[in-house]
Design a protein around this motif. Structure first.
Motif, PDB file in Angstrom:
ATOM      1  N   ALA A   1      39.426 -34.031   3.577  1.00 16.22           N
ATOM      2  CA  ALA A   1      40.500 -34.982   3.305  1.00 16.22           C
ATOM      3  C   ALA A   1      41.505 -35.019   4.447  1.00 16.22           C
ATOM      4  O   ALA A   1      42.110 -36.063   4.727  1.00 16.22           O
ATOM      5  CB  ALA A   1      41.209 -34.618   2.009  1.00 16.22           C
ATOM      6  N   LEU A   2      41.702 -33.882   5.103  1.00 15.97           N
ATOM      7  CA  LEU A   2      42.648 -33.802   6.211  1.00 15.97           C
ATOM      8  C   LEU A   2      41.955 -34.055   7.548  1.00 15.97           C
ATOM      9  O   LEU A   2      42.547 -34.634   8.463  1.00 15.97           O
ATOM     10  CB  LEU A   2      43.329 -32.432   6.220  1.00 15.97           C
ATOM     11  CG  LEU A   2      44.072 -32.048   4.934  1.00 15.97           C
ATOM     12  CD1 LEU A   2      44.670 -30.655   5.081  1.00 15.97           C
ATOM     13  CD2 LEU A   2      45.152 -33.060   4.598  1.00 15.97           C
ATOM     14  N   ASN A   3      40.725 -33.611   7.664  1.00 15.33           N
ATOM     15  CA  ASN A   3      40.011 -33.720   8.939  1.00 15.33           C
ATOM     16  C   ASN A   3      39.302 -35.050   9.118  1.00 15.33           C
ATOM     17  O   ASN A   3      39.039 -35.484  10.239  1.00 15.33           O
ATOM     18  CB  ASN A   3      38.985 -32.590   9.052  1.00 15.33           C
ATOM     19  CG  ASN A   3      39.618 -31.222   8.934  1.00 15.33           C
ATOM     20  OD1 ASN A   3      40.770 -31.043   9.308  1.00 15.33           O
ATOM     21  ND2 ASN A   3      38.871 -30.263   8.398  1.00 15.33           N
ATOM     22  N   GLY A   4      38.967 -35.707   8.025  1.00 19.53           N
ATOM     23  CA  GLY A   4      38.212 -36.945   8.087  1.00 19.53           C
ATOM     24  C   GLY A   4      36.729 -36.713   7.839  1.00 19.53           C
ATOM     25  O   GLY A   4      36.259 -35.577   7.727  1.00 19.53           O
ATOM     26  N   SER A   5      35.986 -37.796   7.733  1.00 21.55           N
ATOM     27  CA  SER A   5      34.565 -37.748   7.419  1.00 21.55           C
ATOM     28  C   SER A   5      33.804 -38.556   8.463  1.00 21.55           C
ATOM     29  O   SER A   5      34.359 -39.492   9.054  1.00 21.55           O
ATOM     30  CB  SER A   5      34.327 -38.341   6.022  1.00 21.55           C
ATOM     31  OG  SER A   5      32.971 -38.327   5.677  1.00 21.55           O
ATOM     32  N   PRO A   6      32.524 -38.229   8.729  1.00 24.81           N
ATOM     33  CA  PRO A   6      31.749 -39.026   9.687  1.00 24.81           C
ATOM     34  C   PRO A   6      31.798 -40.512   9.361  1.00 24.81           C
ATOM     35  O   PRO A   6      31.741 -40.917   8.194  1.00 24.81           O
ATOM     36  CB  PRO A   6      30.337 -38.454   9.537  1.00 24.81           C
ATOM     37  CG  PRO A   6      30.551 -37.043   9.119  1.00 24.81           C
ATOM     38  CD  PRO A   6      31.759 -37.081   8.217  1.00 24.81           C
ATOM     39  N   THR A   7      31.916 -41.315  10.394  1.00 19.30           N
ATOM     40  CA  THR A   7      32.069 -42.756  10.234  1.00 19.30           C
ATOM     41  C   THR A   7      30.717 -43.443  10.078  1.00 19.30           C
ATOM     42  O   THR A   7      29.778 -43.168  10.825  1.00 19.30           O
ATOM     43  CB  THR A   7      32.797 -43.357  11.454  1.00 19.30           C
ATOM     44  OG1 THR A   7      34.032 -42.673  11.629  1.00 19.30           O
ATOM     45  CG2 THR A   7      33.066 -44.834  11.251  1.00 19.30           C
ATOM     46  N   GLU A   8      30.646 -44.318   9.098  1.00 14.21           N
ATOM     47  CA  GLU A   8      29.469 -45.174   8.914  1.00 14.21           C
ATOM     48  C   GLU A   8      29.786 -46.509   9.581  1.00 14.21           C
ATOM     49  O   GLU A   8      30.754 -47.171   9.220  1.00 14.21           O
ATOM     50  CB  GLU A   8      29.184 -45.356   7.425  1.00 14.21           C
ATOM     51  CG  GLU A   8      28.949 -44.035   6.695  1.00 14.21           C
ATOM     52  CD  GLU A   8      29.394 -44.037   5.253  1.00 14.21           C
ATOM     53  OE1 GLU A   8      29.938 -45.078   4.798  1.00 14.21           O
ATOM     54  OE2 GLU A   8      29.228 -43.009   4.577  1.00 14.21           O
ATOM     55  N   VAL A   9      28.993 -46.908  10.547  1.00 11.42           N
ATOM     56  CA  VAL A   9      29.274 -48.108  11.329  1.00 11.42           C
ATOM     57  C   VAL A   9      28.189 -49.145  11.087  1.00 11.42           C
ATOM     58  O   VAL A   9      27.000 -48.859  11.245  1.00 11.42           O
ATOM     59  CB  VAL A   9      29.362 -47.781  12.836  1.00 11.42           C
ATOM     60  CG1 VAL A   9      29.716 -49.038  13.619  1.00 11.42           C
ATOM     61  CG2 VAL A   9      30.394 -46.686  13.084  1.00 11.42           C
ATOM     62  N   CYS A  10      28.611 -50.335  10.694  1.00 10.45           N
ATOM     63  CA  CYS A  10      27.668 -51.440  10.548  1.00 10.45           C
ATOM     64  C   CYS A  10      27.430 -52.040  11.925  1.00 10.45           C
ATOM     65  O   CYS A  10      28.333 -52.632  12.519  1.00 10.45           O
ATOM     66  CB  CYS A  10      28.215 -52.502   9.599  1.00 10.45           C
ATOM     67  SG  CYS A  10      27.116 -53.928   9.406  1.00 10.45           S
ATOM     68  N   THR A  11      26.212 -51.880  12.425  1.00 11.89           N
ATOM     69  CA  THR A  11      25.874 -52.330  13.776  1.00 11.89           C
ATOM     70  C   THR A  11      24.784 -53.394  13.794  1.00 11.89           C
ATOM     71  O   THR A  11      24.362 -53.829  14.871  1.00 11.89           O
ATOM     72  CB  THR A  11      25.401 -51.137  14.627  1.00 11.89           C
ATOM     73  OG1 THR A  11      24.260 -50.534  13.985  1.00 11.89           O
ATOM     74  CG2 THR A  11      26.503 -50.104  14.776  1.00 11.89           C
ATOM     75  N   GLY A  12      24.318 -53.797  12.618  1.00  9.64           N
ATOM     76  CA  GLY A  12      23.244 -54.791  12.567  1.00  9.64           C
ATOM     77  C   GLY A  12      23.209 -55.481  11.217  1.00  9.64           C
ATOM     78  O   GLY A  12      24.032 -55.190  10.334  1.00  9.64           O
TER      79      GLY A  12
END
Length: 373
Positions: A106-117
Motif C-alpha cells: 500500500a505504501l510501496n506501490g504495486s507492479p503496473t499493468e500497462v495496456c500496450t495493444g
C-alpha cells in the motif's frame, strides 16, 4: 432468478478458500481433474449447510479480478514500475504504521499493468471449463451463480498507453468481458458482476472533485451496461463492496454517494456490503432511495471482516430490518464479500466461514418464521 416469495433465501458473494489439494495442483497436469473434484465438493458443502443459491467458490480463478488479465490480450506487467494503490484512498496517509506492518504494498506501490495493444477476449476455453464444472456439480433444480469482473475493476492497477481515450479503452474492456458474460448466462447460470473498485476509487478521485469521480464512475457503469446488452436483467446480480482487504476502511465511499450509480446497472439483484462495523448503519439509505420494482437486494448479513461468528438472532434482526424497508420478497440474505480474495488469501479460517454460513441459514429461518407467520 429466484426471489424470496415464501421465505428468505440465502446466498453468498463468491470466492471461497481453496482446498490444499487444489492449490498444490495449480501448476501440474492433474489440475483439471482436481479442480473438477474440488468444485463438486464445495457445491455439495454449500448445499448441505443450507445455502439456496450457490457457486463454484471461484476455484477456477487465480483471484476475483486479476484473473481476467490472464484471459484477455493487450496488457503487459511492468514489475520494475510501481503504481500507487489509489483505490485505498487516504487510509494510506492516515495509518502509515499499520500499512507498513500489514500491507507494505500500500505504501510501496504495486507492479503496473500497462495496456500496450488491442484488448481481445482469449478465455473461451477457461470459461467453458469452469461453467461445465459448476453445472456438473449441481443437483437438478439448484440455482447457481458464476462471477465475472466488471469493467471498472479490470486492470485496476493499469495504465492505458494504446487507446486514444479513456472511453475507447474502457469500452474495449467491456467488449471483451461481454463474451464472458454471455457464456455464463448461455450456460444457464446467473451472472454475478463483481465491482469493488467502483466504490474503492471514490476517496481518491473525490479529492480532485466530486464531479471527477462521477465522470470516472459513470463511464464505467455505462460500459458495464454496454457489456450486459442482450442479457435479461433477471439473470444478473451486481456486487459492490468496499474491498475484502483487512484495513481500517475509514476511506470507504459512503453508500449514499454511490447508490444511484449502483441502481443504474441493468441487474435483477444488487449485492451490497452491509454487515461490517463501517457500513452496517447504511441500511438507512433505503429510507431515501427506492429499490426498483421487481429487483432484489442482497445485503451482506454476515461479514468476512470479523472472525466473530454472528448470532442467528442478530442475523434475523438484520434481515427483518431490510425486509421492512424494501419488502420481504425483495431480500436475499448474503455475505459482505468473498472469504478468499484470491487463491492464496483467506479472510477467515474455513471452519469459521462455515459457522458463519450456518448462522446465516439459521437466521434466515428465524426471520422467515417471523415475517410470514
Amino acid at each position: 432468478m429466484r426471489r424470496s416469495n415464501d421465505r428468505i433465501l440465502t446466498t453468498h458473494t463468491g470466492s471461497l478458500p481453496r482446498p490444499a489439494a487444489l492449490l498444490e495442483s495449480a501448476n501440474g497436469t492433474p489440475h483439471d481433474a482436481v479442480l473438477r473434484q474440488s468444485v463438486a465438493e464445495i457445491v455439495r458443502q454449500q448445499i448441505a449447510i443450507g445455502l439456496d443459491i450457490v457457486n463454484d467458490g471461484e476455484f477456477g480463478k487465480s483471484s476475483w479480478a486479476a484473473y481476467v488479465l490472464e484471459r484477455i490480450s493487450g496488457f503487459e506487467i511492468h514489475t520494475d514500475e510501481l503504481i500507487p494503490l489509489h483505490w485505498l484512498g487516504r487510509d494510506r496517509e492516515r495509518f502509515p504504521e499499520f500499512f507498513a506492518q500489514e500491507m507494505p504494498s500500500a505504501l510501496n506501490g504495486s507492479p503496473t499493468e500497462v495496456c500496450t495493444g488491442p484488448i481481445n477476449y482469449l478465455g473461451q476455453t477457461f470459461i467453458q471449463r469452469d461453467v461445465d464444472n459448476l453445472k456438473a456439480a449441481l443437483p437438478s433444480g439448484t440455482e447457481a451463480f458464476f462471477t465475472a469482473v466488471a469493467p471498472a475493476s479490470t486492470g485496476y492497477n493499469a495504465r492505458n498507453e494504446f487507446y486514444s481515450s479513456d472511453r475507447e479503452y474502457v469500452y474495449a474492456i467491456a467488449d471483451a468481458l461481454k463474451q464472458e458474460y454471455h457464456a455464463i448466462v448461455d450456460a444457464g447460470l446467473l451472472l454475478q458482476v463483481d465491482d469493488a473498485v467502483l466504490a474503492n476509487m471514490y476517496d481518491y478521485l473525490v479529492q480532485q472533485s466530486p464531479a471527477r469521480y462521477r465522470e470516472w464512475a459513470q463511464l464505467r457503469v455505462d460500459a458495464l451496461n454496454h457489456a450486459l446488452d442482450g442479457i435479461p436483467q433477471d439473470r444478473v446480480r451486481y456486487h459492490v463492496c468496499f474491498g475484502s482487504w483487512h484495513v481500517p476502511h475509514v476511506a470507504d465511499a459512503p453508500l449514499e454517494e454511490i447508490v444511484e450509480l449502483i441502481l443504474q446497472v441493468r441487474a435483477g439483484a444488487y449485492s451490497i456490503e452491509a454487515a461490517n462495523p463501517r457500513h452496517e448503519h447504511e441500511w438507512r439509505v433505503w429510507h431515501t432511495h427506492q429499490l426498483p420494482e421487481g429487483k432484489s437486494l442482497i445485503p451482506g448479513i454476515v461479514t468476512h471482516h470479523l472472525t466473530t461468528v454472528e448470532h442467528p438472532r442478530l442475523v434475523a434482526d438484520r434481515i427483518i430490518r431490510f425486509a421492512q424497508l424494501v419488502g420481504k420478497e425483495n431480500v436475499i440474505a448474503g455475505t459482505d464479500c468473498g472469504f478468499a480474495q484470491n487463491q492464496g488469501i483467506q479472510r477467515v479460517h474455513p471452519s469459521v466461514m462455515w459457522a458463519k454460513f450456518q448462522s446465516l441459514v439459521e437466521g434466515a429461518q428465524i426471520a422467515s418464521h417471523e415475517l410470514w407467520d
